[in-house]
Design a protein around this motif. Sequence first.
Motif, PDB file in Angstrom:
ATOM      1  N   VAL A 147       0.876  -1.590  -0.642  1.00  0.00           N
ATOM      2  CA  VAL A 147      -0.383  -0.253   0.036  1.00  0.00           C
ATOM      3  C   VAL A 147       0.673   0.955   0.369  1.00  0.00           C
ATOM      4  CG1 VAL A 147      -1.573   1.472   1.121  1.00  0.00           C
ATOM      5  CG2 VAL A 147      -1.558  -1.506   1.175  1.00  0.00           C
ATOM      6  N   ARG A 148       0.911   1.799  -1.102  1.00  0.00           N
ATOM      7  CA  ARG A 148       1.288   3.340  -1.197  1.00  0.00           C
ATOM      8  C   ARG A 148       1.307   4.250   0.192  1.00  0.00           C
ATOM      9  NH1 ARG A 148       4.564   5.912  -5.908  1.00  0.00           N
ATOM     10  NH2 ARG A 148       5.782   7.436  -4.356  1.00  0.00           N
ATOM     11  N   ASP A 149       2.244   5.053   1.075  1.00  0.00           N
ATOM     12  CA  ASP A 149       2.497   5.585   1.894  1.00  0.00           C
ATOM     13  C   ASP A 149       2.423   6.954   1.749  1.00  0.00           C
ATOM     14  OD1 ASP A 149       1.329   6.997   4.096  1.00  0.00           O
ATOM     15  OD2 ASP A 149       2.280   5.828   5.648  1.00  0.00           O
ATOM     16  N   GLY A 150       3.178   7.865   1.297  1.00  0.00           N
ATOM     17  CA  GLY A 150       3.389   9.058   0.760  1.00  0.00           C
ATOM     18  C   GLY A 150       4.630   8.341  -0.427  1.00  0.00           C
ATOM     19  N   ASP A 151       6.240   8.452   0.242  1.00  0.00           N
ATOM     20  CA  ASP A 151       7.249   8.134  -0.150  1.00  0.00           C
ATOM     21  C   ASP A 151       7.453   6.442  -0.038  1.00  0.00           C
ATOM     22  OD1 ASP A 151       7.787  10.322  -1.489  1.00  0.00           O
ATOM     23  OD2 ASP A 151       9.076  11.131  -0.175  1.00  0.00           O
ATOM     24  N   THR A 152       6.354   5.725   0.451  1.00  0.00           N
ATOM     25  CA  THR A 152       7.166   3.959   0.316  1.00  0.00           C
ATOM     26  C   THR A 152       5.594   3.716   0.872  1.00  0.00           C
ATOM     27  OG1 THR A 152       6.057   4.870   2.837  1.00  0.00           O
ATOM     28  CG2 THR A 152       8.081   5.224   2.630  1.00  0.00           C
ATOM     29  N   TYR A 153       6.197   2.406   0.461  1.00  0.00           N
ATOM     30  CA  TYR A 153       5.066   1.298   0.650  1.00  0.00           C
ATOM     31  C   TYR A 153       5.054   0.624   1.816  1.00  0.00           C
ATOM     32  CZ  TYR A 153       4.710   1.866  -4.666  1.00  0.00           C
ATOM     33  OH  TYR A 153       4.872   2.527  -5.840  1.00  0.00           O
ATOM     34  N   VAL A 154       3.721  -0.222   2.735  1.00  0.00           N
ATOM     35  CA  VAL A 154       3.913  -0.760   3.723  1.00  0.00           C
ATOM     36  C   VAL A 154       3.036  -2.111   2.682  1.00  0.00           C
ATOM     37  CG1 VAL A 154       2.426  -1.140   5.807  1.00  0.00           C
ATOM     38  CG2 VAL A 154       3.141   1.026   4.560  1.00  0.00           C
ATOM     39  N   VAL A 155       4.305  -3.080   3.223  1.00  0.00           N
ATOM     40  CA  VAL A 155       4.012  -4.415   2.199  1.00  0.00           C
ATOM     41  C   VAL A 155       3.667  -5.315   3.810  1.00  0.00           C
ATOM     42  CG1 VAL A 155       5.503  -5.946   1.536  1.00  0.00           C
ATOM     43  CG2 VAL A 155       5.777  -4.050   1.400  1.00  0.00           C
ATOM     44  N   ASN A 156       2.521  -5.840   3.507  1.00  0.00           N
ATOM     45  CA  ASN A 156       2.180  -7.250   4.479  1.00  0.00           C
ATOM     46  C   ASN A 156       1.507  -8.199   3.229  1.00  0.00           C
ATOM     47  OD1 ASN A 156       1.630  -5.977   7.214  1.00  0.00           O
ATOM     48  ND2 ASN A 156       0.600  -4.710   5.987  1.00  0.00           N
ATOM     49  N   GLY A 157       2.222 -10.118   4.010  1.00  0.00           N
ATOM     50  CA  GLY A 157       2.062 -10.826   3.575  1.00  0.00           C
ATOM     51  C   GLY A 157       3.110 -12.304   3.251  1.00  0.00           C
ATOM     52  N   SER A 158       3.519 -13.137   2.501  1.00  0.00           N
ATOM     53  CA  SER A 158       4.576 -14.267   2.602  1.00  0.00           C
ATOM     54  C   SER A 158       4.888 -14.342   2.023  1.00  0.00           C
ATOM     55  CB  SER A 158       4.063 -15.123   4.001  1.00  0.00           C
ATOM     56  OG  SER A 158       2.625 -16.015   3.446  1.00  0.00           O
ATOM     57  N   LYS A 159       5.293 -15.122   1.333  1.00  0.00           N
ATOM     58  CA  LYS A 159       5.891 -15.963   0.622  1.00  0.00           C
ATOM     59  C   LYS A 159       6.550 -16.805   0.919  1.00  0.00           C
ATOM     60  CE  LYS A 159       5.745 -12.076  -2.299  1.00  0.00           C
ATOM     61  NZ  LYS A 159       4.223 -12.360  -3.454  1.00  0.00           N
ATOM     62  N   ILE A 160       6.367 -18.299  -0.260  1.00  0.00           N
ATOM     63  CA  ILE A 160       6.778 -19.647   0.489  1.00  0.00           C
ATOM     64  C   ILE A 160       8.079 -20.027  -0.429  1.00  0.00           C
ATOM     65  CG2 ILE A 160       5.120 -20.921  -1.140  1.00  0.00           C
ATOM     66  CD1 ILE A 160       4.967 -22.523   1.914  1.00  0.00           C
ATOM     67  N   TRP A 161       8.844 -21.529  -0.617  1.00  0.00           N
ATOM     68  CA  TRP A 161      10.042 -22.077  -1.517  1.00  0.00           C
ATOM     69  C   TRP A 161      10.855 -21.194  -1.432  1.00  0.00           C
ATOM     70  CZ3 TRP A 161       7.765 -25.794   0.470  1.00  0.00           C
ATOM     71  CH2 TRP A 161       6.826 -26.644   0.277  1.00  0.00           C
ATOM     72  N   THR A 162      11.056 -19.938  -0.947  1.00  0.00           N
ATOM     73  CA  THR A 162      12.197 -18.614  -0.824  1.00  0.00           C
ATOM     74  C   THR A 162      13.235 -19.315  -0.924  1.00  0.00           C
ATOM     75  OG1 THR A 162      10.503 -17.050  -0.235  1.00  0.00           O
ATOM     76  CG2 THR A 162      12.683 -15.978  -1.024  1.00  0.00           C
ATOM     77  N   THR A 163      14.267 -19.466  -2.199  1.00  0.00           N
ATOM     78  CA  THR A 163      15.615 -20.204  -1.949  1.00  0.00           C
ATOM     79  C   THR A 163      16.254 -19.223  -1.615  1.00  0.00           C
ATOM     80  OG1 THR A 163      14.893 -21.355  -3.889  1.00  0.00           O
ATOM     81  CG2 THR A 163      17.011 -21.006  -3.963  1.00  0.00           C
ATOM     82  N   HIS A 164      17.423 -19.827  -0.746  1.00  0.00           N
ATOM     83  CA  HIS A 164      18.592 -19.127  -0.139  1.00  0.00           C
ATOM     84  C   HIS A 164      17.930 -17.620   0.310  1.00  0.00           C
ATOM     85  CE1 HIS A 164      21.984 -21.232  -1.827  1.00  0.00           C
ATOM     86  NE2 HIS A 164      21.056 -21.787  -1.829  1.00  0.00           N
ATOM     87  N   ALA A 165      17.044 -17.276   0.965  1.00  0.00           N
ATOM     88  CA  ALA A 165      16.083 -15.933   1.813  1.00  0.00           C
ATOM     89  C   ALA A 165      16.889 -16.329   3.298  1.00  0.00           C
ATOM     90  CB  ALA A 165      15.059 -16.219   2.023  1.00  0.00           C
ATOM     91  N   HIS A 166      18.055 -17.637   3.716  1.00  0.00           N
ATOM     92  CA  HIS A 166      18.363 -17.351   4.931  1.00  0.00           C
ATOM     93  C   HIS A 166      19.801 -16.841   4.706  1.00  0.00           C
ATOM     94  CE1 HIS A 166      19.129 -21.333   2.808  1.00  0.00           C
ATOM     95  NE2 HIS A 166      19.767 -21.647   4.065  1.00  0.00           N
TER      96      HIS A 166
END
Length: 402
Positions: A147-166
């Motif tokens: 969601v756009r909030d001025g000069d930023t976006y506020v992000v909510n949710g999740s992603k899965i099977w994300t290779t090498h996120a760690h």
Amino acid sequence: MDIELSPEDAAFREEVRAFLCDNLPQDVKEGAAATPSVFVEPDIGQAWNAVLHEKGWLGYQWPQEHGGTGWSPLQRYLFEKECAAAGAPNLTVLGLKLLAPVLWTFGSEEQKKTYLPRILSGEDYWCQGFSEPGAGSDLASLKTRAVRDGDTYVVNGSKIWTTHAHHANMMFTLVRTNTEVKKQAGISFLLIDLSSPGVSVRPILTNAGDHEVNQVFLEDVVVPAENLVGGEGQGWTIAKFLLENERGGSCHAPKLSYDLDQIEVAAQSESDGKGGKLADQPDWRRRVAKARLGVNALDMIELKIVSEIAKGSQPGPQTSLTKLLASNLRQEIDLLAVDVYGLAGLQLDTTRPLYGENAPEPMGSKGAQVAAARYLNSRAWTIFGGTNEVQNTIIAKSVLGL
């Protein structure tokens, strides 16, 4: 299609061979051979990346104006083929081969200036945030909201099977910025710093016991609006462009051929259980010959695509054909690797890594130790980057016109 090399390309091939002979570290080569996961581990991959970066060859698929080699499509193919034949590890594909073309095609000048050099230097290690618990093959159904909030976006949710996120410090991701339009039209492409407050990473272990993939949670994560690539709603177009590069940005046949070579060598010393060698058994030889024919056919298809790219064409939907064939061959060859070692090929040591000073002793050979884990991990080939069913649909509609 003329596949005879010009004197210049033959000389280039010899230059690559000589460089690999002199500069591919033995520990990196051994580590790659003893890695059962689909993606090379960062300690091996980044070490090899650094060698290539120093030579100026890391961005071998990149245009010169962005720090690449400017090599022809055939030279890129020859480089990949010689690297595979030498046993070099795969490169860290997510930043180098997936994000980078997106940035120089759709990104702002500031994004190119900031991120492209950091991909080459290894300062940024990227992961891909596309799939979600309810949006895998049906990627357009993703629900992660920005969601756009001025000069930023506020992000909510999740992603899965994300290779090498760690391992990663940055993630390129698809987010929904508009819920009032057709679902594909409401998606945007955003770059997220994983050190931001609200980001958490939960490991997912594969059946083989490898920690390669993760689930990433995003809770009120604030992202600068300048991290939007392209315009709002352009994410679906960018994603299709990226996936074509993922499916066809490299040639699969050289690596498959190398692995099949190793299996054939192993079969020469493995017993058939009847007093002879496995390599001499007709049924075994038929299986290997079938796989070899498949690899050779894939090689010809990939060379044809290389030829078309050299004429100025884009990879296009035909890359779904190479992805489909490569996935099936990968699983077929990994099954051969399990079978060649007999009972020793069924061992499943979950200690990691299987290389280095603290690696566990194998039952039999190192190849036998890796075989079962690699076979289990390669089950993912027919799922990631679009399932076989998705590839078949693309081929039917876009290639065959059905």
